[in-house]
Motif scaffolding. Structure first.
Motif, PDB file in Angstrom:
ATOM      1  N   LEU A 167       0.834  -1.200   0.000  1.00 36.48           N
ATOM      2  CA  LEU A 167       0.000   0.000   0.000  1.00 36.48           C
ATOM      3  C   LEU A 167       0.872   1.255   0.000  1.00 36.48           C
ATOM      4  O   LEU A 167       0.458   2.321  -0.452  1.00 36.48           O
ATOM      5  CB  LEU A 167      -0.895   0.043   1.243  1.00 36.48           C
ATOM      6  CG  LEU A 167      -2.151  -0.818   1.265  1.00 36.48           C
ATOM      7  CD1 LEU A 167      -2.736  -0.819   2.664  1.00 36.48           C
ATOM      8  CD2 LEU A 167      -3.177  -0.303   0.274  1.00 36.48           C
ATOM      9  N   CYS A 168       2.084   1.115   0.527  1.00 39.50           N
ATOM     10  CA  CYS A 168       2.981   2.267   0.680  1.00 39.50           C
ATOM     11  C   CYS A 168       3.725   2.527  -0.627  1.00 39.50           C
ATOM     12  O   CYS A 168       4.348   1.629  -1.204  1.00 39.50           O
ATOM     13  CB  CYS A 168       3.971   2.003   1.809  1.00 39.50           C
ATOM     14  SG  CYS A 168       5.032   3.419   2.167  1.00 39.50           S
ATOM     15  N   LEU A 169       3.675   3.768  -1.079  1.00 44.01           N
ATOM     16  CA  LEU A 169       4.317   4.166  -2.330  1.00 44.01           C
ATOM     17  C   LEU A 169       5.725   4.710  -2.104  1.00 44.01           C
ATOM     18  O   LEU A 169       6.582   4.613  -2.981  1.00 44.01           O
ATOM     19  CB  LEU A 169       3.480   5.239  -3.030  1.00 44.01           C
ATOM     20  CG  LEU A 169       2.017   4.910  -3.264  1.00 44.01           C
ATOM     21  CD1 LEU A 169       1.279   6.135  -3.781  1.00 44.01           C
ATOM     22  CD2 LEU A 169       1.881   3.750  -4.235  1.00 44.01           C
ATOM     23  N   GLY A 170       5.942   5.294  -0.935  1.00 48.67           N
ATOM     24  CA  GLY A 170       7.233   5.904  -0.652  1.00 48.67           C
ATOM     25  C   GLY A 170       7.100   6.873   0.496  1.00 48.67           C
ATOM     26  O   GLY A 170       6.101   6.881   1.218  1.00 48.67           O
ATOM     27  N   HIS A 171       8.118   7.705   0.684  1.00 44.59           N
ATOM     28  CA  HIS A 171       8.017   8.719   1.727  1.00 44.59           C
ATOM     29  C   HIS A 171       8.684  10.010   1.272  1.00 44.59           C
ATOM     30  O   HIS A 171       9.458  10.034   0.312  1.00 44.59           O
ATOM     31  CB  HIS A 171       8.598   8.226   3.046  1.00 44.59           C
ATOM     32  CG  HIS A 171      10.102   8.104   3.086  1.00 44.59           C
ATOM     33  ND1 HIS A 171      10.748   6.923   3.345  1.00 44.59           N
ATOM     34  CD2 HIS A 171      11.094   9.010   2.907  1.00 44.59           C
ATOM     35  CE1 HIS A 171      12.054   7.109   3.330  1.00 44.59           C
ATOM     36  NE2 HIS A 171      12.288   8.373   3.053  1.00 44.59           N
ATOM     37  N   MET A 172       8.356  11.074   1.987  1.00 43.86           N
ATOM     38  CA  MET A 172       8.963  12.371   1.699  1.00 43.86           C
ATOM     39  C   MET A 172       9.357  13.024   3.012  1.00 43.86           C
ATOM     40  O   MET A 172       8.764  12.753   4.069  1.00 43.86           O
ATOM     41  CB  MET A 172       7.978  13.259   0.928  1.00 43.86           C
ATOM     42  CG  MET A 172       6.676  13.549   1.641  1.00 43.86           C
ATOM     43  SD  MET A 172       5.522  14.515   0.617  1.00 43.86           S
ATOM     44  CE  MET A 172       4.141  14.693   1.753  1.00 43.86           C
ATOM     45  N   VAL A 173      10.369  13.887   2.935  1.00 47.45           N
ATOM     46  CA  VAL A 173      10.840  14.629   4.102  1.00 47.45           C
ATOM     47  C   VAL A 173      10.755  16.109   3.768  1.00 47.45           C
ATOM     48  O   VAL A 173      11.223  16.538   2.704  1.00 47.45           O
ATOM     49  CB  VAL A 173      12.283  14.245   4.465  1.00 47.45           C
ATOM     50  CG1 VAL A 173      12.777  15.071   5.658  1.00 47.45           C
ATOM     51  CG2 VAL A 173      12.383  12.756   4.770  1.00 47.45           C
ATOM     52  N   THR A 174      10.140  16.863   4.657  1.00 45.39           N
ATOM     53  CA  THR A 174       9.993  18.299   4.429  1.00 45.39           C
ATOM     54  C   THR A 174      11.059  19.066   5.209  1.00 45.39           C
ATOM     55  O   THR A 174      11.682  18.541   6.145  1.00 45.39           O
ATOM     56  CB  THR A 174       8.602  18.786   4.868  1.00 45.39           C
ATOM     57  OG1 THR A 174       8.501  18.668   6.294  1.00 45.39           O
ATOM     58  CG2 THR A 174       7.509  17.963   4.210  1.00 45.39           C
ATOM     59  N   ALA A 175      11.253  20.300   4.796  1.00 48.41           N
ATOM     60  CA  ALA A 175      12.238  21.147   5.468  1.00 48.41           C
ATOM     61  C   ALA A 175      11.823  21.453   6.896  1.00 48.41           C
ATOM     62  O   ALA A 175      12.674  21.733   7.756  1.00 48.41           O
ATOM     63  CB  ALA A 175      12.415  22.446   4.676  1.00 48.41           C
ATOM     64  N   ASP A 176      10.541  21.379   7.204  1.00 46.90           N
ATOM     65  CA  ASP A 176      10.035  21.728   8.538  1.00 46.90           C
ATOM     66  C   ASP A 176      10.045  20.557   9.507  1.00 46.90           C
ATOM     67  O   ASP A 176       9.888  20.754  10.717  1.00 46.90           O
ATOM     68  CB  ASP A 176       8.604  22.273   8.422  1.00 46.90           C
ATOM     69  CG  ASP A 176       8.533  23.531   7.570  1.00 46.90           C
ATOM     70  OD1 ASP A 176       9.518  24.283   7.556  1.00 46.90           O
ATOM     71  OD2 ASP A 176       7.478  23.733   6.917  1.00 46.90           O
ATOM     72  N   ASP A 177      10.187  19.323   9.010  1.00 47.64           N
ATOM     73  CA  ASP A 177      10.065  18.159   9.883  1.00 47.64           C
ATOM     74  C   ASP A 177      10.995  17.054   9.376  1.00 47.64           C
ATOM     75  O   ASP A 177      10.843  16.576   8.245  1.00 47.64           O
ATOM     76  CB  ASP A 177       8.616  17.659   9.889  1.00 47.64           C
ATOM     77  CG  ASP A 177       8.385  16.553  10.909  1.00 47.64           C
ATOM     78  OD1 ASP A 177       9.364  16.090  11.529  1.00 47.64           O
ATOM     79  OD2 ASP A 177       7.217  16.154  11.085  1.00 47.64           O
ATOM     80  N   PRO A 178      11.949  16.619  10.189  1.00 50.25           N
ATOM     81  CA  PRO A 178      12.882  15.579   9.731  1.00 50.25           C
ATOM     82  C   PRO A 178      12.262  14.188   9.661  1.00 50.25           C
ATOM     83  O   PRO A 178      12.842  13.275   9.070  1.00 50.25           O
ATOM     84  CB  PRO A 178      13.995  15.628  10.789  1.00 50.25           C
ATOM     85  CG  PRO A 178      13.315  16.127  12.027  1.00 50.25           C
ATOM     86  CD  PRO A 178      12.264  17.105  11.550  1.00 50.25           C
ATOM     87  N   GLU A 179      11.078  14.004  10.258  1.00 55.29           N
ATOM     88  CA  GLU A 179      10.421  12.697  10.228  1.00 55.29           C
ATOM     89  C   GLU A 179       9.780  12.466   8.866  1.00 55.29           C
ATOM     90  O   GLU A 179       8.999  13.298   8.388  1.00 55.29           O
ATOM     91  CB  GLU A 179       9.365  12.610  11.320  1.00 55.29           C
ATOM     92  CG  GLU A 179       9.928  12.434  12.715  1.00 55.29           C
ATOM     93  CD  GLU A 179      10.693  11.129  12.853  1.00 55.29           C
ATOM     94  OE1 GLU A 179      10.184  10.081  12.396  1.00 55.29           O
ATOM     95  OE2 GLU A 179      11.809  11.169  13.403  1.00 55.29           O
TER      96      GLU A 179
END
Length: 716
Positions: free
Chosen positions: A87-99
């Motif tokens: 079900l999981c396609l991938g992940h992303m990391v934003t500049a505001d949150d390292p998680e």
């Protein structure tokens, strides 16, 4: 919560560097949590679904809500069971949150409410698909997974800032994506959600007001966009939910629908109605192409569809003379004015056949009001009038039940009738449209049959209603007899038994559930939004079939003017404005993700020879395999060699009707290959496809179906 006992990563030896714990340990922990949450979610959904199915059905709105909830729970459960961790396609990391934020086909939280997957359609997930180096949309990095049999067989990282390099293995940002473009095809469209590109995602997420035209050449992902946009709109736009009409998806032909059949269910959407134009009317299944090109041109006009209205009106004229209606008690004069008053009683917009009952009831009311004798009950008088043969004969002549097929068939066999309904036709054109067999239906007849069916309504509705009323009357009479017997047996004549004489209680005792009802026409509409693929082929008349089903004019229109077999010289705005769609937004796709550059180099001159301004997209990859030319006599050996060398993948032979299909090799005409893709395409005598625009388009379409290799064979 259970944990994952084996690694979700199963990377080949060539990608051993990507298996380093520092690169995948965080993912492993997240997938362990996801595995436990999935198991719990499946158990919870199964229990809720079982409880809903065992619960009382209820009536009316309560029953509908229960059915919808069962459908929703069952669809989600099927999706969770079908995909599992992928079900999981991938992940992303934003500049505001390292998680990392993990993106999924569906949203999912654990028992503590922690978000494990963010639904791909949510606004917060947009950067995962839309971020580019030119516009990072707040991301520092993005990782996409490539799944094979439930395990991650590759992944690729994209870095959007200097800070994003930490913890990422791949500096060749799109290695897995490029590899996926050249992967083996199958008889069904493969899953591409994880590789949606920014230009495609922008179109998928565009608003639904008015008409959005997605114009793009071969291989640009128009079909991918159309399908994913259908799922996105149902999720994001409350105006388009199933309670408000839902979404209709119209494809060009049945091989296309079979090819894309898995896509929407894989996105968690099973409520989208899919069809071809042929499916919209019962006669479509057996309809043949119109052999006479001029007859096809005449029927393609929207004006011809408008001829249905005067054709029906011809049968809606009240008698110009009055008549005497004889009953057992008196004679009643029914004047021409009375007939006209009754004919005006039908609610505006009521289909012809369904308006009959309203007019008949008004006619009976007028006659009963004129009856001045007091020695007969209203029920008895109504029954007598309803069975009056002369009155029924006059009414049936003035407002007959009409079958749609009979109405359209009369246009092609009664020249005077066609002349009256379509006065703009010349005598030669009227003769051209006449034929011996009224109901030898062609594809060009379908828009008229559809318009006639919409205007006339169900000819069986009135008969069915009378049968149901008769059945209910029998039930009520039987129930009344039971009540009389119970009261007679009641010693004191009071209490609960006497309550049964109340009319409302007796009505509740009658079981209406056993009455037969027609199967609902799921394609009749109206729909809140309609998606049309290969829309460049639709005639003005065929557009009327879709406009009838979408009063809001909310469309996604996908096509390529350069692939119109009969030419497309106007702009999209001009074309759609002519058929009645005036709010048009145009989006273009110009990157060819499917077709290798070697094949496009051969195909481009074919279409530019007849359409110099064709929107030919730019291929982003070279396959390294040249286009091969040879003799048609070598067809079997070429296919045999390819099958021996390729354990997977599908091929297609285009242009050889005598070739017999196998499980991995299709045989299609150029027209039926539209919207499909194959690893190997073999064209047989493409010059025989025809001359002019039609022949060039067929050759161009056929050539651009190949994702790896194109072979062109000619007969010496």
């Amino acid at each position: 919560m259970n944990s994952l006992t084996t690694s979700v990563f199963e990377l080949p030896e060539t990608l051993a560097a990507k298996a380093a714990p520092a690169l995948i340990a965080a993912d492993e922990r997240h997938f362990a949590a996801l595995a436990g949450s999935l198991e719990q979610s499946i158990a919870d959904l199964s229990a809720r679904l079982d409880a809903e199915r065992k619960a009382p059905g209820g009536k009316g709105r309560q029953a509908l809500d229960r059915d919808l909830e069962i459908h929703r729970l069952a669809a989600r459960l099927r999706t969770l069971r079908r995909f599992g961790l992928d079900l999981c396609l991938g992940h992303m990391v934003t500049a505001d949150d390292p998680e990392p934020v993990y993106i999924g086909r569906l949203g999912l939280t654990d028992s503590q409410g922690r978000r494990l997957l963010l639904d791909w359609r949510s606004p917060a997930a947009e950067p995962f698909f839309g971020a580019t180096h030119a516009n990072p949309m707040g991301l520092t990095s993005r990782r996409r997974y490539r799944w094979t049999r439930g395990r991650i067989s590759d992944y690729w990282d994209e870095v959007f800032s200097a800070d994003g390099f930490e913890g990422h293995a791949a500096l060749d940002d799109q290695s897995a994506f490029i590899a996926s473009l050249g992967g083996n095809r199958s008889p069904r469209m493969r899953d591409v959600l994880g590789t949606i590109q920014a230009d495609q995602d922008a179109v998928i997420r565009a608003g639904s007001r008015g008409a959005l035209v997605v114009d793009g050449g071969p291989g640009t992902g128009k079909t991918v966009v159309a399908l994913h946009r259908s799922a996105y709109l149902l999720y994001s736009d409350p105006r388009l939910g199933h309670h408000r009409g839902g979404v209709l998806f119209v494809g060009p032909h049945q091989p296309y629908l079979a090819y894309v059949a898995d896509v929407l269910p894989s996105l968690g959407e099973e409520g989208v109605q899919t069809c071809t134009l042929r499916d919209l009317v019962p006669e479509g299944a057996a309809a043949t192409p119109e052999k006479d090109a001029e007859a096809a041109r005449l029927k393609a006009s929207a004006d011809m569809v408008k001829a249905i209205e005067p054709a029906v009106r011809f049968y809606e004229n009240p008698p110009a003379k009055g008549m005497t209606v004889t009953t057992h008690w008196s004679d009643i004069w029914l004047s021409a004015e009375d007939w006209a008053e009754a004919f005006d009683a039908a609610d505006p917009g009521t289909p012809h056949n369904e308006a009959r009952d309203q007019i008949w009831e008004e006619l009976l009311t007028i006659l009963m009001d004129k009856h001045d004798e007091d020695d007969v009950s209203a029920d008895l008088l109504r029954r007598s009038l309803s069975q009056n043969r002369e009155l029924l004969t006059a009414f049936n002549r003035a407002w007959p039940l009409i079958e749609p097929a009979d109405l359209v068939g009369d246009l092609w066999t009664v020249p005077a009738y066609l002349r009256m309904c379509a006065p703009w036709l010349t005598p030669d054109e009227i003769r051209r449209l006449q034929r011996a067999d009224a109901q030898a239906w062609t594809v060009s007849d379908l828009p008229l049959l559809d318009a006639a069916r919409q205007r006339l309504g169900d000819p069986e509705a009135s008969r069915r209603k009378r049968r149901q009323e008769a059945a209910l009357a029998v039930q009520r009479e039987r129930m009344a007899q039971v009540v009389d017997n119970l009261i007679e047996a009641d010693d004191d004549g009071e209490g609960l038994v006497t309550q049964l004489r109340r009319a409302d209680l007796q009505r509740n005792l009658v079981d209406e559930s056993e009455l037969s009802a027609p199967e609902p026409d799921l394609l009749a509409g109206p729909f809140a939004h309609v998606v049309v693929d290969e829309a460049q082929e639709l005639t003005d008349a065929e557009w009327q079939m879709l406009l009838l089903r979408c009063p809001s004019r909310s469309f996604t229109i996908v096509g390529d003017r350069a692939q119109a077999r009969h030419g497309f010289t106007e702009s999209w705005e001009e074309r759609l404005g002519r058929v009645g769609i005036d709010r048009v937004t145009l989006a273009s796709l110009s990157v060819n993700y499917r077709t290798p550059a070697e094949i496009m180099a051969e195909a481009e001159p074919v279409i530019r020879a007849v359409l110099p301004d064709a929107n030919v997209p730019t291929s982003i990859r070279a396959g390294g395999v040249p286009v091969v030319r040879g003799s048609a006599a070598d067809l079997d050996s070429i296919l045999g060699d390819w099958l021996a060398a390729n354990a997977e993948g599908v091929a297609c032979v285009i242009g050889d009707p005598a070739f017999r299909e196998t499980s991995r090799v299709r045989s299609l005409t150029p027209e039926l290959s539209k919207g499909l893709e194959f690893d190997l395409v073999i064209l047989v005598d493409p010059e025989r496809f025809g001359a002019g625009v039609e022949g060039a388009v067929d050759r161009y379409v056929a050539m651009t179906r190949a994702t790896r290799q194109l072979v062109i064979l000619t007969t010496p």
